[in-house]
Design a protein around this motif. Structure first.
Motif, PDB file in Angstrom:
ATOM      1  N   GLN A   1      45.381  47.372  30.992  1.00 16.75           N
ATOM      2  CA  GLN A   1      46.069  47.092  32.469  1.00 16.75           C
ATOM      3  C   GLN A   1      47.293  46.005  33.113  1.00 16.75           C
ATOM      4  O   GLN A   1      48.303  46.156  32.619  1.00 16.75           O
ATOM      5  N   VAL A   2      46.068  45.104  32.681  1.00 15.26           N
ATOM      6  CA  VAL A   2      47.225  43.617  33.408  1.00 15.26           C
ATOM      7  C   VAL A   2      46.837  42.427  31.883  1.00 15.26           C
ATOM      8  O   VAL A   2      45.665  42.795  32.293  1.00 15.26           O
ATOM      9  N   SER A  27      50.532  46.523  34.495  1.00 12.91           N
ATOM     10  CA  SER A  27      50.560  47.611  35.755  1.00 12.91           C
ATOM     11  C   SER A  27      50.136  46.443  36.765  1.00 12.91           C
ATOM     12  O   SER A  27      48.973  46.020  36.916  1.00 12.91           O
ATOM     13  N   ILE A  28      50.768  46.638  37.919  1.00 14.18           N
ATOM     14  CA  ILE A  28      50.433  45.132  38.878  1.00 14.18           C
ATOM     15  C   ILE A  28      51.633  45.801  39.963  1.00 14.18           C
ATOM     16  O   ILE A  28      53.521  45.903  40.171  1.00 14.18           O
ATOM     17  N   PHE A  29      50.452  45.873  41.203  1.00 13.94           N
ATOM     18  CA  PHE A  29      50.915  46.044  42.607  1.00 13.94           C
ATOM     19  C   PHE A  29      51.780  44.621  43.450  1.00 13.94           C
ATOM     20  O   PHE A  29      52.413  45.116  43.750  1.00 13.94           O
ATOM     21  N   ARG A  30      50.228  44.053  43.176  1.00  7.01           N
ATOM     22  CA  ARG A  30      50.619  42.920  43.847  1.00  7.01           C
ATOM     23  C   ARG A  30      49.301  41.737  43.411  1.00  7.01           C
ATOM     24  O   ARG A  30      48.520  42.627  43.437  1.00  7.01           O
ATOM     25  N   ASN A 100      45.529  44.085  42.450  1.00  3.24           N
ATOM     26  CA  ASN A 100      45.811  44.957  42.895  1.00  3.24           C
ATOM     27  C   ASN A 100      46.935  45.977  41.982  1.00  3.24           C
ATOM     28  O   ASN A 100      48.002  45.988  41.951  1.00  3.24           O
ATOM     29  N   PRO A 101      46.448  46.602  40.841  1.00  4.45           N
ATOM     30  CA  PRO A 101      47.011  47.101  39.642  1.00  4.45           C
ATOM     31  C   PRO A 101      47.963  48.320  39.941  1.00  4.45           C
ATOM     32  O   PRO A 101      49.386  48.465  39.375  1.00  4.45           O
ATOM     33  N   THR A 102      47.373  49.395  41.457  1.00  6.63           N
ATOM     34  CA  THR A 102      48.313  50.513  41.563  1.00  6.63           C
ATOM     35  C   THR A 102      48.067  50.231  43.113  1.00  6.63           C
ATOM     36  O   THR A 102      47.049  49.184  43.651  1.00  6.63           O
ATOM     37  N   PHE A 103      48.493  50.708  44.011  1.00  9.58           N
ATOM     38  CA  PHE A 103      48.993  50.617  45.661  1.00  9.58           C
ATOM     39  C   PHE A 103      47.088  51.299  45.479  1.00  9.58           C
ATOM     40  O   PHE A 103      47.014  50.778  46.465  1.00  9.58           O
ATOM     41  N   TYR A 104      46.421  51.944  45.347  1.00 12.72           N
ATOM     42  CA  TYR A 104      45.522  53.093  45.337  1.00 12.72           C
ATOM     43  C   TYR A 104      43.559  51.739  44.628  1.00 12.72           C
ATOM     44  O   TYR A 104      42.942  51.841  45.153  1.00 12.72           O
ATOM     45  N   SER A 105      44.463  51.200  44.099  1.00  9.13           N
ATOM     46  CA  SER A 105      43.177  50.378  43.102  1.00  9.13           C
ATOM     47  C   SER A 105      42.863  49.053  43.984  1.00  9.13           C
ATOM     48  O   SER A 105      43.486  49.118  45.196  1.00  9.13           O
TER      49      SER A 105
END
Length: 121
Positions: A1-2, A27-30, A100-105
């Motif tokens: 993922q990251v 995969s990085i959202f934040r 947070n890998p995604t908005f929902y993670s």
């Protein structure tokens, strides 16, 4: 993922300087806090420094005044400028990020593979 990849380690004489870099990818959202830890063989992992997404910093007493942590949010990168290095700073240095890998993670913690820093004459 990251993935976190450190660079910049090496051999330096006492009193010298090194700059470590760590870049996050995948995969990085934040990214929230980013930090550096270090580990000597036979010892536990030791906190070195942390920086928040807003730029607030905190340091271990052993490195205050000698090390500076910084980050570039646009590059998902964190740096550690190490000055006045001592033999006691010899260790493998690890980068750590809370992401947070995604908005929902939920927030998860990710580690780099480590980079060796050796301070010796």
């Amino acid at each position: 993922q990251v993935q976190l990849v450190e660079s910049g380690g090496g051999l330096v004489q006492p009193g010298g300087s090194l700059r470590l870099s760590c870049a996050a990818s995948g995969s990085i959202f934040r990214i929230h806090n980013m930090a550096w830890y270090r580990q000597d063989p036979g010892k536990g992992r030791e906190f070195v420094a942390v920086i928040s997404s807003a730029g607030y910093t905190n340091y271990a007493d052993s490195v205050k005044g000698r090390f500076t942590i910084s980050r570039d949010n646009a590059k998902n990168a964190v740096y550690l400028q190490m000055n006045s290095l001592k033999p006691a700073d010899t260790a493998v240095y690890y980068c750590d990020a809370s992401v947070n890998p995604t908005f929902y993670s939920d927030v998860s913690e990710f580690w780099g593979q480590g980079t060796q820093v050796t301070v010796s004459s």
